[in-house]
Design a protein around this motif. Structure first.
Motif, PDB file in Angstrom:
ATOM      1  N   ALA A   1      -5.246  -7.280  -2.415  1.00 39.41           N
ATOM      2  CA  ALA A   1      -5.213  -7.422  -3.865  1.00 39.41           C
ATOM      3  C   ALA A   1      -6.150  -6.413  -4.511  1.00 39.41           C
ATOM      4  O   ALA A   1      -7.295  -6.257  -4.088  1.00 39.41           O
ATOM      5  CB  ALA A   1      -5.624  -8.838  -4.270  1.00 39.41           C
ATOM      6  N   GLN A   2      -5.626  -5.736  -5.529  1.00 34.46           N
ATOM      7  CA  GLN A   2      -6.413  -4.767  -6.299  1.00 34.46           C
ATOM      8  C   GLN A   2      -6.172  -5.059  -7.776  1.00 34.46           C
ATOM      9  O   GLN A   2      -5.396  -4.380  -8.432  1.00 34.46           O
ATOM     10  CB  GLN A   2      -5.943  -3.338  -5.984  1.00 34.46           C
ATOM     11  N   GLY A   3      -6.826  -6.081  -8.305  1.00 39.38           N
ATOM     12  CA  GLY A   3      -6.588  -6.448  -9.691  1.00 39.38           C
ATOM     13  C   GLY A   3      -5.139  -6.842  -9.897  1.00 39.38           C
ATOM     14  O   GLY A   3      -4.624  -7.749  -9.235  1.00 39.38           O
ATOM     15  N   ALA A   4      -4.439  -6.144 -10.792  1.00 38.77           N
ATOM     16  CA  ALA A   4      -3.034  -6.437 -11.074  1.00 38.77           C
ATOM     17  C   ALA A   4      -2.087  -5.647 -10.178  1.00 38.77           C
ATOM     18  O   ALA A   4      -0.896  -5.523 -10.475  1.00 38.77           O
ATOM     19  CB  ALA A   4      -2.720  -6.161 -12.540  1.00 38.77           C
ATOM     20  N   MET A   5      -2.609  -5.093  -9.073  1.00 39.15           N
ATOM     21  CA  MET A   5      -1.786  -4.417  -8.066  1.00 39.15           C
ATOM     22  C   MET A   5      -1.971  -5.135  -6.730  1.00 39.15           C
ATOM     23  O   MET A   5      -3.056  -5.617  -6.417  1.00 39.15           O
ATOM     24  CB  MET A   5      -2.197  -2.949  -7.923  1.00 39.15           C
ATOM     25  N   PHE A   6      -0.869  -5.205  -5.972  1.00 39.89           N
ATOM     26  CA  PHE A   6      -0.936  -5.747  -4.626  1.00 39.89           C
ATOM     27  C   PHE A   6      -0.474  -4.668  -3.668  1.00 39.89           C
ATOM     28  O   PHE A   6       0.626  -4.115  -3.816  1.00 39.89           O
ATOM     29  CB  PHE A   6      -0.047  -6.989  -4.488  1.00 39.89           C
ATOM     30  N   CYS A   7      -1.301  -4.338  -2.690  1.00 40.32           N
ATOM     31  CA  CYS A   7      -0.984  -3.287  -1.728  1.00 40.32           C
ATOM     32  C   CYS A   7      -0.394  -3.929  -0.482  1.00 40.32           C
ATOM     33  O   CYS A   7      -1.124  -4.486   0.347  1.00 40.32           O
ATOM     34  CB  CYS A   7      -2.243  -2.496  -1.373  1.00 40.32           C
ATOM     35  N   GLY A   8       0.930  -3.878  -0.359  1.00 38.70           N
ATOM     36  CA  GLY A   8       1.591  -4.488   0.774  1.00 38.70           C
ATOM     37  C   GLY A   8       1.350  -3.701   2.051  1.00 38.70           C
ATOM     38  O   GLY A   8       1.414  -2.469   2.048  1.00 38.70           O
ATOM     39  N   GLU A   9       1.092  -4.407   3.142  1.00 34.21           N
ATOM     40  CA  GLU A   9       0.804  -3.751   4.419  1.00 34.21           C
ATOM     41  C   GLU A   9       1.937  -3.905   5.422  1.00 34.21           C
ATOM     42  O   GLU A   9       2.372  -2.935   6.026  1.00 34.21           O
ATOM     43  CB  GLU A   9      -0.502  -4.297   4.995  1.00 34.21           C
ATOM     44  N   SER A  10       2.407  -5.110   5.648  1.00 36.54           N
ATOM     45  CA  SER A  10       3.460  -5.313   6.635  1.00 36.54           C
ATOM     46  C   SER A  10       4.104  -6.674   6.409  1.00 36.54           C
ATOM     47  O   SER A  10       3.528  -7.549   5.753  1.00 36.54           O
ATOM     48  CB  SER A  10       2.881  -5.232   8.061  1.00 36.54           C
ATOM     49  N   MET A  11       5.309  -6.827   6.972  1.00 35.16           N
ATOM     50  CA  MET A  11       6.006  -8.105   6.910  1.00 35.16           C
ATOM     51  C   MET A  11       6.758  -8.328   8.217  1.00 35.16           C
ATOM     52  O   MET A  11       6.965  -7.390   8.990  1.00 35.16           O
ATOM     53  CB  MET A  11       6.965  -8.157   5.720  1.00 35.16           C
TER      54      MET A  11
END
Length: 233
Positions: A148-158
């Motif tokens: 989580a970066q404030g109003a951004m979400f940095c997706g890594e893997s699924m």
């Protein structure tokens, strides 16, 4: 230009405009995976990605793949699945299980080595990294994790053990994230799967401008509290 070697005594990174064109976005090598260095990396639009036997490599590609949560592509068949599914989706109920599954269930091998898992688990314990889980009864069948970066979400893997499980995790995350003011999901590098879900490429400069604005936009604290996600809106 020679690849930049990070100092073991500093968590600072070189300017991202020094990243290589080939391979696209490779910025630096070395350092460590301490929580402080990782948080500083994401704060500046940089992420680690390397094979288990390689040195730590740090990236900031141009262009950058992103997904606007309101523009997630949901096919008619997926819409029908969402309406009928009995799967349950949770937030931050089983982070360690999710990252382990992302690491172990990839046919092409993984960059999520044990030291990477431990590093992101530390970030989860600090409230920085989060997971979404999909359950069939008591069985974990899909999920994703990211930063989580404030109003951004940095997706890594699924990962997915049943059809549509990882897509449901992303759908539920987008609905939940939007409801709390989230604006952008970082997908890092575009591939066929993320493109099919609505991800697009933007320039690194555009990405950095958005990051600078969104990372300082706090979301309400309940956004990332452990909970069951209601994805039927």
């Amino acid at each position: 230009m020679p690849l930049i070697q990070l100092s073991p005594h500093s968590i600072e990174f070189p300017p991202i405009d020094l990243a290589l064109d080939d391979p696209n976005g490779l910025l630096a090598l070395g350092g460590d995976l301490s929580p402080e260095r990782l948080k500083n990396a994401y704060w500046n639009g940089i992420f680690p990605w390397f094979s288990p036997d390689d040195p730590i490599l740090w990236w900031s590609p141009d262009p950058r793949a992103v997904l606007f949560p309101s523009e997630l592509h949901v096919s008619r068949s997926m819409n029908k699945f969402i309406r009928r599914t009995t799967f349950q989706v949770t937030l931050n109920h089983a982070f360690a299980q999710v990252i382990n599954a992302c690491a172990s269930e990839r046919d092409e091998g993984t960059w999520i080595a044990p030291k990477m898992q431990q590093a992101y688990l530390q970030l989860h314990q600090q409230g920085v990294a989060h997971s979404v889980e999909v359950w069939q009864g008591e069985a974990l069948i899909g999920g994703l994790y990211g930063i989580a970066q404030g109003a951004m979400f940095c997706g890594e893997s699924m990962f997915s053990r049943e059809s549509n499980a990882s897509k449901l995790a992303l759908y539920a995350l987008c609905q939940h994230f939007l409801g709390y003011g989230g604006q952008l999901i970082d997908c890092q590098i575009l591939n066929d799967h993320t493109a099919s879900l609505g991800a697009v490429e933007i320039s690194r400069q555009d990405y950095q401008q958005r990051l600078l604005a969104l990372r300082d936009t706090p979301l309400p604290a309940p956004c990332w509290q452990s909970q069951i996600l209601d994805f039927m809106f």
